[in-house]
Scaffold this motif. Sequence first.
Motif, mmCIF file in Angstrom:
data_model
loop_
_atom_site.group_PDB
_atom_site.id
_atom_site.type_symbol
_atom_site.label_atom_id
_atom_site.label_comp_id
_atom_site.label_asym_id
_atom_site.label_seq_id
_atom_site.Cartn_x
_atom_site.Cartn_y
_atom_site.Cartn_z
ATOM 1 N N LEU A 116 0.815 -1.211 0.000
ATOM 2 C CA LEU A 116 0.000 0.000 0.000
ATOM 3 C C LEU A 116 0.852 1.266 0.000
ATOM 4 N N LEU A 117 1.996 1.225 0.690
ATOM 5 C CA LEU A 117 2.861 2.389 0.868
ATOM 6 C C LEU A 117 4.192 2.172 0.177
ATOM 7 N N GLU A 118 4.729 3.271 -0.370
ATOM 8 C CA GLU A 118 6.081 3.256 -0.925
ATOM 9 C C GLU A 118 6.749 4.579 -0.583
ATOM 10 N N PHE A 119 8.066 4.621 -0.762
ATOM 11 C CA PHE A 119 8.751 5.903 -0.637
ATOM 12 C C PHE A 119 8.214 6.834 -1.719
ATOM 13 N N GLU A 120 7.903 8.057 -1.334
ATOM 14 C CA GLU A 120 7.305 8.997 -2.276
ATOM 15 C C GLU A 120 8.184 9.218 -3.499
ATOM 16 N N HIS A 121 9.488 9.393 -3.300
ATOM 17 C CA HIS A 121 10.356 9.693 -4.444
ATOM 18 C C HIS A 121 10.395 8.523 -5.419
ATOM 19 N N SER A 122 10.319 7.291 -4.901
ATOM 20 C CA SER A 122 10.324 6.123 -5.778
ATOM 21 C C SER A 122 9.040 6.032 -6.577
ATOM 22 N N LEU A 123 7.912 6.231 -5.893
ATOM 23 C CA LEU A 123 6.623 6.153 -6.578
ATOM 24 C C LEU A 123 6.485 7.270 -7.600
ATOM 25 N N ALA A 124 6.902 8.490 -7.235
ATOM 26 C CA ALA A 124 6.779 9.632 -8.145
ATOM 27 C C ALA A 124 7.611 9.443 -9.407
ATOM 28 N N SER A 125 8.775 8.791 -9.266
ATOM 29 C CA SER A 125 9.660 8.616 -10.417
ATOM 30 C C SER A 125 9.060 7.714 -11.485
ATOM 31 N N ARG A 126 8.047 6.936 -11.110
ATOM 32 C CA ARG A 126 7.448 6.006 -12.070
ATOM 33 C C ARG A 126 6.017 6.382 -12.460
ATOM 34 N N MET A 127 5.565 7.544 -12.018
ATOM 35 C CA MET A 127 4.187 7.930 -12.320
ATOM 36 C C MET A 127 4.074 8.765 -13.592
ATOM 37 N N LEU A 128 5.167 8.893 -14.314
ATOM 38 C CA LEU A 128 5.160 9.440 -15.669
ATOM 39 C C LEU A 128 4.416 10.762 -15.777
ATOM 40 N N GLY A 129 4.811 11.713 -14.931
ATOM 41 C CA GLY A 129 4.245 13.043 -15.025
ATOM 42 C C GLY A 129 3.031 13.267 -14.163
ATOM 43 N N ALA A 130 2.347 12.194 -13.723
ATOM 44 C CA ALA A 130 1.162 12.363 -12.886
ATOM 45 C C ALA A 130 1.545 12.825 -11.486
ATOM 46 N N GLY A 131 2.765 12.495 -11.031
ATOM 47 C CA GLY A 131 3.238 12.924 -9.726
ATOM 48 C C GLY A 131 2.471 12.277 -8.594
ATOM 49 N N THR A 132 2.796 12.675 -7.374
ATOM 50 C CA THR A 132 2.117 12.118 -6.204
ATOM 51 C C THR A 132 1.212 13.156 -5.544
ATOM 52 N N GLN A 133 0.794 14.171 -6.293
ATOM 53 C CA GLN A 133 -0.049 15.220 -5.719
ATOM 54 C C GLN A 133 -1.384 14.666 -5.215
ATOM 55 N N ARG A 134 -1.841 13.564 -5.803
ATOM 56 C CA ARG A 134 -3.113 12.983 -5.394
ATOM 57 C C ARG A 134 -2.946 11.971 -4.272
ATOM 58 N N CYS A 135 -1.706 11.735 -3.833
ATOM 59 C CA CYS A 135 -1.440 10.694 -2.840
ATOM 60 C C CYS A 135 -1.412 11.267 -1.426
ATOM 61 N N PHE A 136 -1.948 10.512 -0.476
ATOM 62 C CA PHE A 136 -1.732 10.825 0.923
ATOM 63 C C PHE A 136 -0.268 10.561 1.251
ATOM 64 N N ARG A 137 0.347 11.472 1.989
ATOM 65 C CA ARG A 137 1.773 11.333 2.310
ATOM 66 C C ARG A 137 1.974 11.424 3.821
ATOM 67 N N MET A 138 3.003 10.748 4.294
ATOM 68 C CA MET A 138 3.319 10.736 5.726
ATOM 69 C C MET A 138 4.796 10.423 5.907
ATOM 70 N N THR A 139 5.322 10.673 7.088
ATOM 71 C CA THR A 139 6.726 10.397 7.386
ATOM 72 C C THR A 139 6.861 9.017 7.994
ATOM 73 N N ASP A 140 7.793 8.252 7.463
ATOM 74 C CA ASP A 140 8.081 6.919 7.976
ATOM 75 C C ASP A 140 8.938 7.044 9.241
ATOM 76 N N PRO A 141 8.447 6.616 10.410
ATOM 77 C CA PRO A 141 9.256 6.750 11.627
ATOM 78 C C PRO A 141 10.519 5.895 11.618
ATOM 79 N N ALA A 142 10.573 4.872 10.762
ATOM 80 C CA ALA A 142 11.760 4.014 10.708
ATOM 81 C C ALA A 142 12.891 4.653 9.916
ATOM 82 N N SER A 143 12.555 5.232 8.739
ATOM 83 C CA SER A 143 13.590 5.791 7.868
ATOM 84 C C SER A 143 13.623 7.310 7.867
ATOM 85 N N LEU A 144 12.556 7.932 8.406
ATOM 86 C CA LEU A 144 12.363 9.390 8.373
ATOM 87 C C LEU A 144 12.189 9.913 6.951
ATOM 88 N N GLU A 145 11.917 9.017 6.002
ATOM 89 C CA GLU A 145 11.624 9.391 4.614
ATOM 90 C C GLU A 145 10.114 9.608 4.475
#
Length: 379
Positions: A46-75
């Motif tokens: 369900l969740l991925e690193f935002e930068h990884s997901l955005a890099s494969r969304m071909l211009g759609a970006g992650t603007q429509r995605c809920f985002r949060m900070t991962d307490p394990a990696s702080l990413e």
Amino acid sequence: MNHPTDLLPEGLEDRLPASAARITAAMRACLETLDAHGYDRVRPPLLEFEHSLASRMLGAGTQRCFRMTDPASLETLALRSDITPQVGRIAATSMKHAPRPLRLAYAGDVALIRASQLDPARERLQLGAELIGADTVAAASEIVTLAVAALRAAGLTGISVDFTLPDLVDTLAGREGSHTPEQLAAIRRELDTKDAGGLKAAGGEAYLPLLYAAGPIDEALPRLRAFDTGAALASRTAGLEAIAEAVGEDARVTLDPTERHGFEYQSWFGFTLYADGPGRDGAPAGGAQTGALGRGGTYRIGGSAEAASGFTIYVDALSDLAPQPEPTRTLYLPRGHDPQAAARLREEGWRTIAQLSDSEEPQALGCTHVLEEGETRAL
């Protein structure tokens, strides 16, 4: 009376038993069809690193995605709004060396920060198939016919497939080379709105015939070919004709060559799926077309640029049209019943409900039969 804290956020809803049963039956029917055609199911997280997901969304970006900070990696993590880019990541990484063409299927929930007024749902069950490693008419034909077969398996009738050419303006502009990028953007915008006057004002008068090259494929395709005097679209029109022939009588095929809504990253070919019904009561929907049930087409996987064809079906929308599954025979098991007989009947397809108290009413619990002395008796 509901407590205010029981309210759900806008765009989210509970699916109660009858609705959930339709969704489950439709999903199973579609997935079984994909599996029967050689598509292996994958389950991205369900969740991925935002930068990884955005890099494969071909211009759609992650603007429509809920985002949060991962307490394990702080990413920053993103909750997926589309599963297709995740399947592309799997193909480019974990299955990089798998034989091509690679056939993958998926089904899972996605969430959106904002939805449209026409489709306000912010949580959706997305199902689809991706054919990776082939950019041919044969691959596109397989994907379209598979999508139609999935809808038919789910019980839908009156299926229509609307073809489009997402890169149409770019292809024609590359041949002419007479418009600036700003003019081309304006031309695309006016073609999107089907505004003949606006198209003329934007300097796109030459593109006016495209607005009329729409309709049933056997009528629209000749008009598109008549417009294409320089044969810039010859390979594409030939491809559309071949794909339509592959669909045959299984669905009505139409063409809207300038349609770009929902085709942000498709390349030369895209399609939208519609159906007439049947409706919730199992009766035909009277021929009225529904909203889009799915989309697909050809594209390049973000990050790896590998060629692929695929489609997405919106299972929630599909299930609203799919017939209610046949009711399962439900057997009431009184206390002290024979457990071996009950197990045998479940293997035969019965659904069982075991008695817990003397105050229960079997029929009120949905039971159609009762187990007595190892045999079933209708209630």
